[in-house]
Scaffold this active site. Structure first.
Site, PDB file in Angstrom:
ATOM      1  N   SER A 183      41.896  46.753  22.264  1.00  0.00           N
ATOM      2  CA  SER A 183      40.456  47.017  22.339  1.00  0.00           C
ATOM      3  C   SER A 183      40.358  48.422  23.266  1.00  0.00           C
ATOM      4  O   SER A 183      39.449  48.823  23.443  1.00  0.00           O
ATOM      5  CB  SER A 183      39.679  45.998  22.836  1.00  0.00           C
ATOM      6  OG  SER A 183      40.431  45.299  23.811  1.00  0.00           O
ATOM      7  N   ASP A 235      32.419  45.475  30.482  1.00  0.00           N
ATOM      8  CA  ASP A 235      31.999  44.159  30.209  1.00  0.00           C
ATOM      9  C   ASP A 235      32.932  43.059  31.148  1.00  0.00           C
ATOM     10  O   ASP A 235      33.386  43.735  31.997  1.00  0.00           O
ATOM     11  CB  ASP A 235      32.192  43.735  28.622  1.00  0.00           C
ATOM     12  CG  ASP A 235      33.456  44.137  27.905  1.00  0.00           C
ATOM     13  OD1 ASP A 235      34.484  44.209  28.731  1.00  0.00           O
ATOM     14  OD2 ASP A 235      33.387  44.092  26.758  1.00  0.00           O
ATOM     15  N   HIS A 275      36.701  45.026  29.679  1.00  0.00           N
ATOM     16  CA  HIS A 275      37.049  46.497  29.437  1.00  0.00           C
ATOM     17  C   HIS A 275      36.516  47.290  30.536  1.00  0.00           C
ATOM     18  O   HIS A 275      35.447  47.166  30.733  1.00  0.00           O
ATOM     19  CB  HIS A 275      36.495  46.771  28.078  1.00  0.00           C
ATOM     20  CG  HIS A 275      37.184  45.853  26.912  1.00  0.00           C
ATOM     21  ND1 HIS A 275      36.327  45.014  26.367  1.00  0.00           N
ATOM     22  CD2 HIS A 275      38.191  45.680  26.288  1.00  0.00           C
ATOM     23  CE1 HIS A 275      36.931  44.120  25.655  1.00  0.00           C
ATOM     24  NE2 HIS A 275      38.116  44.789  25.387  1.00  0.00           N
TER      25      HIS A 275
END
Ligand SMILES: *[C@@H]1O[C@H](CO)[C@@H](O)[C@H](O)[C@H]1NC(C)=O
Ligand SMILES: *[C@@H]1O[C@H](CO)[C@@H](O)[C@H](O)[C@H]1NC(C)=O
Ligand SMILES: *[C@@H]1O[C@H](CO)[C@@H](O)[C@H](O)[C@H]1NC(C)=O
Ligand SMILES: *[C@@H]1O[C@H](CO)[C@@H](O)[C@H](O)[C@H]1NC(C)=O
Length: 280
Positions: free
Chosen positions: A39, A244, A247
């Site tokens: 991600s 978040d 990340h």
């Protein structure tokens, strides 16, 4: 005389602009860029997959011109920033957008959120067979220090942060010898390792201001990693390490990638940084 000077000034301005355009439209420092990862680099590959790990909703992409594209941060991610630093005119297209023809020769981004370390993805030798000669590996970050783990550690025990970071260090130390072996054994190929830990130690201030290790957005709930679609978002996002609970923010990515591209400490990249690799 005055008129001549004016002409000269206009000429200089014109030259400067054409030089700038040349910079922007110039050839990238490497012919192509293929991105594999999770991600931290995913630019939309998960959007149509059956997975919980997708973020094509607000407030993700709040600082990205195209809005929520599936990037797991507020703005550009690792893959975008590295493409910019290497002089690419556009970001590397996501595999999911089915790039075609010549577009593929410039590079494809295969990164997929929640991808893990599996035998199937240990493809570096295959990549070598297809002609890859410059490979950048990223070490693991201090997983013990991300907001998601810190909030869970608070419940479990105060030493769980340290023990997780020790495991990360064991893994990263072994990567060094892997990179050394690959450089020795794969003819004409150059591998480098980006040492995220080295940068994290320097990260409590960047861009000249103090940053916090807290998450910028309000989470879906306790123990959840992702931002709530209707939750609060911090305003001064460049002062947050984390977007978040997992990340980094775009600002943190800029800090890390700036140092991966041009090392500021001898431990930032081994055996040398990305700008040096690109020139070889
Ligand atoms: C991955 O490969 C290694 C070496 O071939 C093997 O020992 C290990 O069991 C494999 N792991 C899985 C999960 O398949
Ligand atoms: C990464 O940087 C840290 C901090 O400077 C250092 O302790 C560690 O040995 C480095 N690790 C590698 C794999 O270079
Ligand atoms: C954030 O976490 C890093 C990595 O553990 C640490 O070195 C740094 O001091 C922390 N920064 C703040 C402001 O707590
Ligand atoms: C900006 O972020 C910092 C965290 O580094 C926070 O403590 C501070 O209150 C924020 N300031 C404003 C004006 O939002």
């Amino acid at each position: 005389m005055a008129c001549q000077l004016k002409t000269l000034l206009m000429l200089l301005v014109f030259l400067l602009i054409s030089n700038l355009q040349h910079c922007v439209n110039g050839r990238p420092q490497v012919p192509c860029l293929f991105i594999f990862g999770d991600s931290l680099s995913d630019n939309g590959n998960n959007n149509n997959l059956v997975t919980m790990a997708k973020v094509n909703y607000q407030p993700y992409g709040i600082d990205f011109p195209a809005g929520p594209t599936g990037r797991f941060t507020n703005g550009r991610n690792i893959g975008d920033i590295i493409a910019e630093l290497l002089g690419f005119e556009n970001y590397i297209p996501a595999f999911a957008t089915a790039p075609k023809g010549f577009e593929i020769l410039r590079g494809v981004n295969y990164a997929s959120g929640s991808a893990g370390i599996r035998n199937e993805s240990g493809q570096h030798l295959t990549l070598y067979r297809y002609g890859a000669r410059k490979v950048v590996l990223y070490g693991l970050g201090q997983l013990g220090s991300i907001p998601a783990v810190l909030s869970l550690c608070g419940i479990i025990s105060s030493s769980c942060e340290d023990s997780l970071n020790k495991v990360v260090q064991l893994f990263n130390d072994r990567l060094i010898s892997l990179v050394a072996d690959l450089n020795k054994n794969l003819w004409k190929a150059k591998f480098i390792l980006v040492n995220t830990t080295s940068m994290e130690y320097a990260s409590s201030t960047f861009q000249g201001s103090t940053v916090t290790n807290a998450s910028c957005c309000e989470l879906l709930g306790f123990g959840q990693f992702q931002c709530s679609p209707s939750g609060y978002v911090c305003h001064n996002r460049s002062q947050y390490m984390f977007w978040d609970a997992v990340h980094p923010t775009e600002a943190a990515y800029e800090f890390y990638m700036g140092r991966a591209y041009r090392a500021q400490s001898p431990t930032d990249a081994y055996p040398f940084d990305i700008s040096y690799l690109a020139k070889l």
